[in-house]
Every structure is written in C-alpha cells, then in structure tokens.
Design a protein around this motif. Sequence first.
Motif, PDB file in Angstrom:
ATOM      1  N   GLY A  19      -0.555   6.378   6.444  1.00 36.18           N
ATOM      2  CA  GLY A  19      -1.271   5.105   6.359  1.00 36.18           C
ATOM      3  C   GLY A  19      -1.881   4.639   7.659  1.00 36.18           C
ATOM      4  O   GLY A  19      -2.393   3.510   7.731  1.00 36.18           O
ATOM      5  N   TYR A  27     -12.782   1.991   1.262  1.00 39.17           N
ATOM      6  CA  TYR A  27     -12.110   0.981   2.083  1.00 39.17           C
ATOM      7  C   TYR A  27     -12.825  -0.365   1.930  1.00 39.17           C
ATOM      8  O   TYR A  27     -12.177  -1.425   1.798  1.00 39.17           O
ATOM      9  N   HIS A  86      -5.234   6.006  -2.018  1.00 39.62           N
ATOM     10  CA  HIS A  86      -4.325   4.919  -1.646  1.00 39.62           C
ATOM     11  C   HIS A  86      -4.200   3.987  -2.849  1.00 39.62           C
ATOM     12  O   HIS A  86      -5.219   3.627  -3.469  1.00 39.62           O
ATOM     13  N   THR A  87      -2.966   3.598  -3.170  1.00 40.22           N
ATOM     14  CA  THR A  87      -2.730   2.646  -4.255  1.00 40.22           C
ATOM     15  C   THR A  87      -2.234   1.332  -3.669  1.00 40.22           C
ATOM     16  O   THR A  87      -1.312   1.319  -2.853  1.00 40.22           O
ATOM     17  N   VAL A  88      -2.862   0.231  -4.083  1.00 39.89           N
ATOM     18  CA  VAL A  88      -2.541  -1.097  -3.552  1.00 39.89           C
ATOM     19  C   VAL A  88      -2.112  -1.981  -4.717  1.00 39.89           C
ATOM     20  O   VAL A  88      -2.797  -2.036  -5.751  1.00 39.89           O
ATOM     21  N   VAL A 148       0.854  -1.191   0.000  1.00 37.11           N
ATOM     22  CA  VAL A 148       0.000   0.000   0.000  1.00 37.11           C
ATOM     23  C   VAL A 148       0.886   1.236   0.000  1.00 37.11           C
ATOM     24  O   VAL A 148       1.766   1.390   0.858  1.00 37.11           O
ATOM     25  N   LEU A 150     -12.049  -1.897  -1.277  1.00 42.06           N
ATOM     26  CA  LEU A 150     -10.693  -2.448  -1.283  1.00 42.06           C
ATOM     27  C   LEU A 150     -10.653  -3.832  -0.652  1.00 42.06           C
ATOM     28  O   LEU A 150     -10.015  -4.751  -1.183  1.00 42.06           O
ATOM     29  N   VAL A 168       1.973  -1.769   4.524  1.00 41.86           N
ATOM     30  CA  VAL A 168       1.603  -0.365   4.381  1.00 41.86           C
ATOM     31  C   VAL A 168       2.841   0.502   4.592  1.00 41.86           C
ATOM     32  O   VAL A 168       3.504   0.408   5.637  1.00 41.86           O
ATOM     33  N   ALA A 171       3.926   1.046  -4.090  1.00 41.49           N
ATOM     34  CA  ALA A 171       3.163  -0.011  -3.440  1.00 41.49           C
ATOM     35  C   ALA A 171       3.848  -1.356  -3.608  1.00 41.49           C
ATOM     36  O   ALA A 171       3.942  -2.158  -2.661  1.00 41.49           O
ATOM     37  N   TRP A 173      -0.994  -7.317   4.453  1.00 46.36           N
ATOM     38  CA  TRP A 173      -0.899  -5.945   3.971  1.00 46.36           C
ATOM     39  C   TRP A 173       0.424  -5.332   4.414  1.00 46.36           C
ATOM     40  O   TRP A 173       0.770  -5.388   5.600  1.00 46.36           O
ATOM     41  N   PRO A 205       0.183   4.949   0.621  1.00 53.77           N
ATOM     42  CA  PRO A 205      -0.902   5.837   1.048  1.00 53.77           C
ATOM     43  C   PRO A 205      -0.599   7.298   0.753  1.00 53.77           C
ATOM     44  O   PRO A 205       0.534   7.757   0.838  1.00 53.77           O
ATOM     45  N   THR A 252      -6.427   1.579  -7.235  1.00 51.22           N
ATOM     46  CA  THR A 252      -6.318   2.869  -6.545  1.00 51.22           C
ATOM     47  C   THR A 252      -7.695   3.262  -6.027  1.00 51.22           C
ATOM     48  O   THR A 252      -8.681   3.218  -6.780  1.00 51.22           O
TER      49      THR A 252
END
Length: 348
Positions: A62, A38, A13-15, A6, A41, A55, A103, A53, A8, A30
Amino acid sequence: MILLGVDPHKSTHTVTAVEPEAVRALASVTIEASLPEYRRLTAWARQWPHRMWAVENAHGLGRHLAQWLIARGERVVDVPSTATRRVRELSRGGGRKNDQIDAAAAATVACLHGDAREVAAEDHATALALLDERRGNLAQARIRAVNQLHVLLRDLLPGGAPRQLSADQAAALLRTVRPAGPVERVRKDLARDLVTEVRQVDRRLAENTASLQTLMAATGSTLTNTPGVGPVLAARLLARAGRASRFPTSAAFANYTGTAPVEIASADKSRHRLSRCGDRQLNSVLHTIAMVQIRMPDSPGHAYYQRKLAEGKTSKEARRCLKRRLADHVWRVMLSDERRAQIAAAHP
C-alpha cells in the motif's frame, strides 16, 4: 469522521467505508492500481468530507497509494496485517477472508484497537534508506568480484595476492604475469575484466558516499558530531530508525535496536541476558561506533569503557554497556535535531 479501510494488492485495491460509531460498512469499491483509478477513488471518497484512510501494510503493497493520498492532503494511517487478522478471527464469520472484509477490518482496527499509526510523507530518511540499500548492494558486488579475482591470481601467481587487495594492486600484479598457454591467457583476461569491474564499483561507491553527504547536510543532522559517526553511519541511523519522536523514551529506542538487556525471571535474584531481538542493522551500527570509540583515547566512550572495566566487568559486558549508552545518546541527538527542524519549519 468516516474511515476508509484499504486492502491493497499488486493489481487492485479494495476500499470500504466504515462508520466508526456503529462500526458499520457503508459502501465499498474496487479499483485497479493505476493513476486514473486513483483519481476515480478520490472522487468517490469526496462524498464524505470528514474522512481518514486506514491502509493495511502502508509501507509495503500500500505504499504507493498511501504516499499518493498524502501528497494530496489526505490523512492516512498504517494498519499492520497482523491486526486485521485478529479482527477477522474475533469477529463473526469464522475468520472468513475476502478483500472487502480485509478493508473493513483495517478501518475497524484504526477505529477501535489503536494499532494504527500515522503515515508521514516520504522525506530525507526515505532517500537515505534508498542510498544505503544501494551502498550495501555495491559493497556485496565488490566483495564478490574481489573474491573471484583472488581465485584467479592464486592460479596465476605463486602464493596469490595479498589479502587486502585494491584494483591498482591487482593491475600491477597482472602486469607481471606472462601467460604460458591458452588457459593462463583466459585467466589473465578474466582477471582484467574483474579489475575493471572493481574500479567501476569503487567509483559508484564514491558517488554514493558523496550523495549521502549531500543529503545529510540537507537534513541538518548533528549525528556526525559524535566521535566515530561518519556520514555513512549517520545516514544508516536516520534511514533505519526514522523519526526519533516515534519512540516515547530512550529505553524504547534501545529495545528497538536490541541494545537493551532482557530480564530473566529468577527465584533468588534478578538477572539479565543479551537481547537477540531488535533491528540488527541498527545494532551493528551502534557496535561499530562503540568499537571506534573504544580505540579513541580522547573519546567519551573510551573513558566509559575503561570505567566499566575498572568496576570488574568483562570486555564483552563493558562493550554492551557502552552500546546501551550510545543508544541513549543517539536517540537524544536525533530527537533534538527533529525538534529543531520542526521549530525552523514553523518559524522560518
């Protein structure tokens, strides 16, 4: 296990999902920083039942997403931004930077480099940190108001006010002032306002202390059993240090607090110098405890300090030795309290 890195930002936020074995990006998404996004996601992430995850800066930008995920049973690790920068510099592409790359770099660090650290749910330590920060702001506001009050009283009274000035003392002094002219009337009115402000800040400080005492009682900490450690100092220790178990040894904790001396390379003999690193607020707390114990004849710190003086050390050197010893003691007490709480939680 799939790693979800992630990157942030304040508004988005881009994952990126990364396969650890091949270090290969599988998919990316994103989202906006909002609760509906959320939930979108987490629905997207359910395609990988075994996931973790990673972050970047989970205690900064984040924080909200990381704590939201932890509250829903997800496993989250924190990746420092310095580690993701190293990954970008060492990977192909000449250190290029965008959200998807960042990310993926966070996931790569968590997978390969071991710089990631497990993120725990917010607990009493977070609440103590918030109250301690508020207390610091209130103390600064009181100092500023009292300084302004001193300036006004110096112009209203010959010689001004005594150095240690309370709101009641200032009010009593103002009652003796008979303004002569509009300028003195304005000064007296401003001084009255400042007295009211000091009283309000004193009341809020008292409420803050009561809240700290209540939270300290809820944590079950035994730090206050140490001579010179009250609820305010104990709360600051817990708030700034966090979990004692994250320090493998007492030496690591002493290094974190800046109480461990730094060795100097020398050709003839080994020497040490004072450390200027570490958490200076924790260092200040240990210094306060040391000074209080030195002034308490029946405390163990006083006996230790006198013993170091008898060995030929200067007063400064003896105080530094006492601070180092107190760092070991505080770490042991905090670790014991943490283990006792874990046992109580496992066997209620």
